[in-house]
Design a protein around this motif. Structure first.
Motif, PDB file in Angstrom:
ATOM      1  N   SER A 204       0.673  -1.229  -0.113  1.00 39.25           N
ATOM      2  CA  SER A 204       0.201  -0.170  -0.036  1.00 39.25           C
ATOM      3  C   SER A 204       0.883   1.197  -0.114  1.00 39.25           C
ATOM      4  CB  SER A 204      -0.940  -0.154   1.206  1.00 39.25           C
ATOM      5  OG  SER A 204      -0.060  -0.114   2.368  1.00 39.25           O
ATOM      6  N   GLY A 205       2.191   1.097  -0.204  1.00 41.72           N
ATOM      7  CA  GLY A 205       3.083   2.226  -0.278  1.00 41.72           C
ATOM      8  C   GLY A 205       3.330   2.801   1.114  1.00 41.72           C
ATOM      9  N   GLY A 206       3.080   2.074   2.096  1.00 48.63           N
ATOM     10  CA  GLY A 206       3.390   2.681   3.566  1.00 48.63           C
ATOM     11  C   GLY A 206       2.278   3.365   4.152  1.00 48.63           C
ATOM     12  N   ALA A 207       1.054   3.695   3.172  1.00 49.08           N
ATOM     13  CA  ALA A 207      -0.169   4.529   3.749  1.00 49.08           C
ATOM     14  C   ALA A 207      -0.607   3.561   4.831  1.00 49.08           C
ATOM     15  CB  ALA A 207      -1.094   4.984   2.749  1.00 49.08           C
ATOM     16  N   SER A 208      -0.677   2.442   4.891  1.00 44.97           N
ATOM     17  CA  SER A 208      -1.327   1.643   5.977  1.00 44.97           C
ATOM     18  C   SER A 208      -0.570   0.632   6.380  1.00 44.97           C
ATOM     19  CB  SER A 208      -2.890   1.288   5.803  1.00 44.97           C
ATOM     20  OG  SER A 208      -2.541   0.412   4.675  1.00 44.97           O
ATOM     21  N   ILE A 209      -0.636   0.152   7.522  1.00 44.17           N
ATOM     22  CA  ILE A 209       0.080  -0.921   8.087  1.00 44.17           C
ATOM     23  C   ILE A 209      -0.929  -1.982   8.886  1.00 44.17           C
ATOM     24  CG2 ILE A 209       1.975  -1.922   9.567  1.00 44.17           C
ATOM     25  CD1 ILE A 209       2.962   1.050   9.819  1.00 44.17           C
ATOM     26  N   PRO A 210      -1.180  -3.084   7.847  1.00 37.01           N
ATOM     27  CA  PRO A 210      -2.197  -4.104   8.106  1.00 37.01           C
ATOM     28  C   PRO A 210      -1.376  -4.896   9.056  1.00 37.01           C
ATOM     29  CG  PRO A 210      -1.595  -4.490   5.924  1.00 37.01           C
ATOM     30  CD  PRO A 210      -0.867  -3.164   6.207  1.00 37.01           C
ATOM     31  N   LEU A 211      -1.848  -5.242  10.137  1.00 36.90           N
ATOM     32  CA  LEU A 211      -1.059  -6.276  10.924  1.00 36.90           C
ATOM     33  C   LEU A 211      -1.458  -7.639  10.644  1.00 36.90           C
ATOM     34  CD1 LEU A 211      -1.596  -4.768  14.744  1.00 36.90           C
ATOM     35  CD2 LEU A 211       0.239  -4.416  13.122  1.00 36.90           C
ATOM     36  N   ARG A 212      -0.475  -8.645  10.669  1.00 39.22           N
ATOM     37  CA  ARG A 212      -0.431  -9.816  10.524  1.00 39.22           C
ATOM     38  C   ARG A 212      -0.118 -10.761  11.626  1.00 39.22           C
ATOM     39  NH1 ARG A 212      -2.782  -7.887   6.941  1.00 39.22           N
ATOM     40  NH2 ARG A 212      -2.829  -8.179   4.684  1.00 39.22           N
ATOM     41  N   PHE A 213      -0.674 -12.033  11.775  1.00 42.36           N
ATOM     42  CA  PHE A 213      -0.210 -12.478  13.044  1.00 42.36           C
ATOM     43  C   PHE A 213       0.375 -14.012  12.735  1.00 42.36           C
ATOM     44  CE2 PHE A 213      -3.379  -9.214  14.109  1.00 42.36           C
ATOM     45  CZ  PHE A 213      -2.837  -8.734  15.260  1.00 42.36           C
ATOM     46  N   LYS A 214       0.836 -14.538  13.681  1.00 44.03           N
ATOM     47  CA  LYS A 214       1.277 -15.968  13.610  1.00 44.03           C
ATOM     48  C   LYS A 214       1.119 -16.571  14.924  1.00 44.03           C
ATOM     49  CE  LYS A 214       6.209 -15.138  14.405  1.00 44.03           C
ATOM     50  NZ  LYS A 214       7.459 -14.756  13.893  1.00 44.03           N
ATOM     51  N   SER A 215       1.039 -18.089  14.789  1.00 45.88           N
ATOM     52  CA  SER A 215       0.927 -19.014  16.127  1.00 45.88           C
ATOM     53  C   SER A 215       1.710 -20.234  15.930  1.00 45.88           C
ATOM     54  CB  SER A 215      -0.487 -18.961  16.392  1.00 45.88           C
ATOM     55  OG  SER A 215      -1.024 -19.866  15.393  1.00 45.88           O
ATOM     56  N   ASN A 216       1.901 -20.706  17.243  1.00 41.39           N
ATOM     57  CA  ASN A 216       2.866 -22.122  17.172  1.00 41.39           C
ATOM     58  C   ASN A 216       1.736 -23.173  16.347  1.00 41.39           C
ATOM     59  OD1 ASN A 216       3.877 -20.376  19.710  1.00 41.39           O
ATOM     60  ND2 ASN A 216       5.478 -21.586  18.727  1.00 41.39           N
ATOM     61  N   VAL A 217       2.355 -24.182  15.946  1.00 40.76           N
ATOM     62  CA  VAL A 217       1.869 -25.110  15.534  1.00 40.76           C
ATOM     63  C   VAL A 217       1.459 -26.000  16.288  1.00 40.76           C
ATOM     64  CG1 VAL A 217       1.850 -27.020  13.505  1.00 40.76           C
ATOM     65  CG2 VAL A 217       2.563 -24.758  12.807  1.00 40.76           C
ATOM     66  N   THR A 218       0.532 -26.915  16.561  1.00 38.57           N
ATOM     67  CA  THR A 218       0.338 -27.899  17.379  1.00 38.57           C
ATOM     68  C   THR A 218       0.181 -29.438  16.664  1.00 38.57           C
ATOM     69  OG1 THR A 218      -2.294 -27.741  17.224  1.00 38.57           O
ATOM     70  CG2 THR A 218      -1.217 -26.369  19.029  1.00 38.57           C
ATOM     71  N   ARG A 219       0.760 -30.164  17.372  1.00 36.57           N
ATOM     72  CA  ARG A 219       1.134 -31.322  16.922  1.00 36.57           C
ATOM     73  C   ARG A 219       0.964 -32.660  17.958  1.00 36.57           C
ATOM     74  NH1 ARG A 219       5.644 -33.568  12.625  1.00 36.57           N
ATOM     75  NH2 ARG A 219       4.623 -35.484  12.005  1.00 36.57           N
ATOM     76  N   HIS A 220       0.390 -33.846  17.629  1.00 29.47           N
ATOM     77  CA  HIS A 220       0.647 -34.917  18.874  1.00 29.47           C
ATOM     78  C   HIS A 220       1.814 -35.243  19.115  1.00 29.47           C
ATOM     79  CE1 HIS A 220      -3.639 -35.520  18.936  1.00 29.47           C
ATOM     80  NE2 HIS A 220      -3.743 -35.679  17.642  1.00 29.47           N
ATOM     81  N   PRO A 221       2.533 -35.269  20.174  1.00 31.92           N
ATOM     82  CA  PRO A 221       3.954 -35.805  20.498  1.00 31.92           C
ATOM     83  C   PRO A 221       4.079 -37.546  19.892  1.00 31.92           C
ATOM     84  CG  PRO A 221       2.496 -35.669  22.422  1.00 31.92           C
ATOM     85  CD  PRO A 221       1.830 -35.358  21.305  1.00 31.92           C
ATOM     86  N   PRO A 222       5.306 -37.557  19.655  1.00 36.16           N
ATOM     87  CA  PRO A 222       5.422 -38.995  19.376  1.00 36.16           C
ATOM     88  C   PRO A 222       5.138 -40.054  20.587  1.00 36.16           C
ATOM     89  CG  PRO A 222       7.392 -37.649  18.973  1.00 36.16           C
ATOM     90  CD  PRO A 222       6.522 -36.746  19.531  1.00 36.16           C
ATOM     91  N   LEU A 223       4.609 -41.347  20.220  1.00 42.56           N
ATOM     92  CA  LEU A 223       4.471 -42.228  21.354  1.00 42.56           C
ATOM     93  C   LEU A 223       5.450 -43.306  20.960  1.00 42.56           C
ATOM     94  CD1 LEU A 223       2.294 -43.189  23.370  1.00 42.56           C
ATOM     95  CD2 LEU A 223       1.019 -44.346  21.523  1.00 42.56           C
ATOM     96  N   VAL A 224       5.854 -43.758  22.292  1.00 46.82           N
ATOM     97  CA  VAL A 224       7.132 -44.660  22.083  1.00 46.82           C
ATOM     98  C   VAL A 224       6.361 -45.949  23.125  1.00 46.82           C
ATOM     99  CG1 VAL A 224       9.352 -45.596  22.598  1.00 46.82           C
ATOM    100  CG2 VAL A 224       8.818 -43.421  21.832  1.00 46.82           C
TER     101      VAL A 224
END
Length: 406
Positions: A204-224
Motif C-alpha cells: 500500500s506504499g506505507g499508507a497503512s500498516i495491516p497487522l499480520r499474526f502468527k501462532s505455534n503449530v500444534t501436533r501430537h507428540p511421538p508415542l513410544v
C-alpha cells in the motif's frame, strides 16, 4: 508307535482331524488345508516315535511362538499323556476340593484349551436345558458387552478374546496436542508476524500498516511403547500388541519395542495392515518371546541406541511390564531416571496393579516406581479406555499416580 501306513480304516487320519478341531476351538488358526498337510506330513515322517509325531504336527499347526503352550498342552491331553489327563479330570471336581488338593508344581491348563476339550451338552437332555436357561437368566443382569469390558485378558476364552480384539481395532488414543517451535500464519490472533506485516505495508506504499499474526503449530507428540513379552506377560502382551497395531495404523510417529532378555524394534512390522500378518512376523523376529526378563539391560540398550532417535519433540513413553526383573533391578533405577528425563511423560502400565493388595515388594518395581509420572493397570478393555481418557487431558489436569506406604 507304528508306521502311519499300517493304520486301517482311516482312523488315525480322523483322529488328526479331531485334534485339529480342538486346536481351532482353542483359538489357533487351523483350517481344512492344515489338516490335509498334517496327514500328508505324518505319512511321510511316520509315527514310530512319539517325539517325531509331536514335532511333525507342531511344524504344521504352529506358526507363532504364542501358540506353543496351547499346542503342547493340547497334544499331551489329546494323545493321552497320563499326567495331563489326570489334570483334566481334576478340573471337573468342585472348586473347594481343588483348592485344598492343588499343588504348586502342577501345570496349569489354559482356559482356552479346557473349553475346547470340554464335551458339548446333549441337546435332548431336559435337565441340562433347564440349567442352561437358569444360567442365561442369571446373566441378564448385565449385558455381554459390559461383562467383556471388565473381564481380565488372562481369563478370557478364545471367543471373548476375538471380540476384545475387534473392540481394540476401533479404539483410539487421543494424546493431547502440544505446541511446537514451528509457526504459521494465523488469521484469528496470536503474536504479530513482523515480516508479513512489513510486506503487507509495502503493497500500500506505507499508507497503512495491516497487522499480520502468527501462532505455534500444534501436533501430537511421538508415542513410544516398550512392551514386555516375557513369560509372565505373555497373555497381556499378546492382546496389547493388537491395541498397539490399531494405534500405529491410525496415527504417525508411533514406535514400538518388545523386550524380554533383549530389545527388539518391531515398529516396521506393526505398520502392516493385517494384524495377523504383523504378529506372525513379530513372533519370528523376537527370539526371546515368553522367556525371562532383563528390564535394566534392555532399558539401557534403548537409552544408548534409540532414545535420541525416537524421543525427540517431547515423546510420551508407555512402559508395559509387570516389573518382575531377572536381574533383581540391577542398574534399573539409573536407566529409568535417564529415560524419564528424556521424555515428556512416562506412563507405566502394570497388570499386577489390578489387585487391591498390590505392594511394590520386588526390587524391579521399587526401582521403576519413583521415575514414572503415571502408574496404571492394564488388564481389560476398561483399563485401556481409562488410559485414553488420561492421555487426552493436559498434564496438569491428570490424576496423581497411586502412592504406596513405605
Amino acid at each position: 508307535m507304528t508306521d502311519a501306513s499300517t493304520q486301517t480304516g482311516g482312523t488315525f487320519a480322523e483322529n488328526i482331524m479331531h485334534f485339529a478341531r480342538t486346536l481351532r476351538r482353542a483359538g489357533l488358526p487351523v483350517g481344512p488345508g492344515r489338516v490335509i498337510e498334517a496327514i500328508r506330513a505324518v505319512e511321510v515322517a511316520g509315527i514310530r516315535r512319539r517325539d517325531d509325531f509331536y514335532w511333525t504336527l507342531h511344524s504344521v499347526f504352529v506358526n507363532r511362538r504364542d501358540q506353543w503352550d496351547i499346542f503342547d498342552q493340547a497334544f499331551h491331553v489329546f494323545w493321552r499323556n497320563p499326567e495331563l489327563l489326570k489334570k483334566m479330570m481334576d478340573m471337573m471336581l468342585p472348586t473347594t476340593f481343588l483348592d485344598s488338593t492343588k499343588r504348586d508344581d502342577q501345570p496349569e491348563l489354559s482356559r482356552r484349551l479346557s473349553e475346547a476339550l470340554a464335551p458339548s451338552p446333549a441337546p435332548d437332555s431336559d435337565q441340562e436345558s433347564d440349567e442352561e436357561e437358569i444360567e442365561i437368566n442369571a446373566t441378564l443382569t448385565a449385558s455381554d458387552n459390559e461383562l467383556l469390558q471388565s473381564k481380565d485378558f488372562e481369563s478370557m476364552s478364545a471367543e471373548e478374546m476375538a471380540e476384545a480384539k475387534k473392540a481394540m481395532a476401533t479404539m483410539r488414543l487421543p494424546i493431547m496436542e502440544v505446541k511446537t517451535r514451528r509457526q504459521r500464519a494465523d488469521f484469528h490472533g496470536g503474536v504479530i508476524d513482523m515480516r508479513r506485516t512489513l510486506r503487507a505495508s509495502l503493497r500500500s506504499g506505507g499508507a497503512s500498516i495491516p497487522l499480520r499474526f502468527k501462532s505455534n503449530v500444534t501436533r501430537h507428540p511421538p508415542l513410544v511403547v516398550l512392551c514386555d513379552i516375557s513369560g509372565s506377560m505373555t497373555q497381556y502382551s499378546r492382546m496389547l500388541l493388537h491395541f498397539m497395531h490399531a494405534l500405529t495404523n491410525d496415527r504417525d510417529r508411533v514406535h514400538t519395542f518388545a523386550f524380554g532378555t533383549r530389545l527388539t524394534n518391531i515398529t516396521r512390522y506393526m505398520r502392516y495392515r493385517d494384524v495377523d500378518a504383523a504378529l506372525d512376523v513379530i513372533s519370528e523376529k523376537v527370539e526371546d518371546w515368553s522367556g525371562g526378563t532383563r528390564i535394566g539391560a534392555t532399558i539401557k540398550e534403548f537409552n544408548k541406541f534409540w532414545s535420541r532417535r525416537v524421543l525427540g519433540q517431547g515423546a510420551v513413553v508407555l512402559l508395559i511390564s509387570d516389573g518382575l526383573d531377572r536381574d533383581a533391578g540391577e542398574g534399573l533405577g539409573i536407566e529409568m531416571e535417564r529415560l524419564h528425563k528424556s521424555c515428556r511423560q512416562l506412563i507405566w502400565l502394570n497388570p499386577l496393579l489390578r489387585y487391591q493388595g498390590f505392594e511394590p515388594r520386588s526390587k524391579g518395581v521399587k526401582a521403576i516406581l519413583p521415575h514414572v509420572d503415571q502408574f496404571r493397570t492394564v488388564h481389560n478393555l476398561n483399563s485401556l479406555k481409562e488410559l485414553a481418557d488420561i492421555l487426552s487431558q493436559p498434564m496438569g489436569a491428570q490424576p496423581e499416580k497411586r502412592s504406596f506406604a513405605a
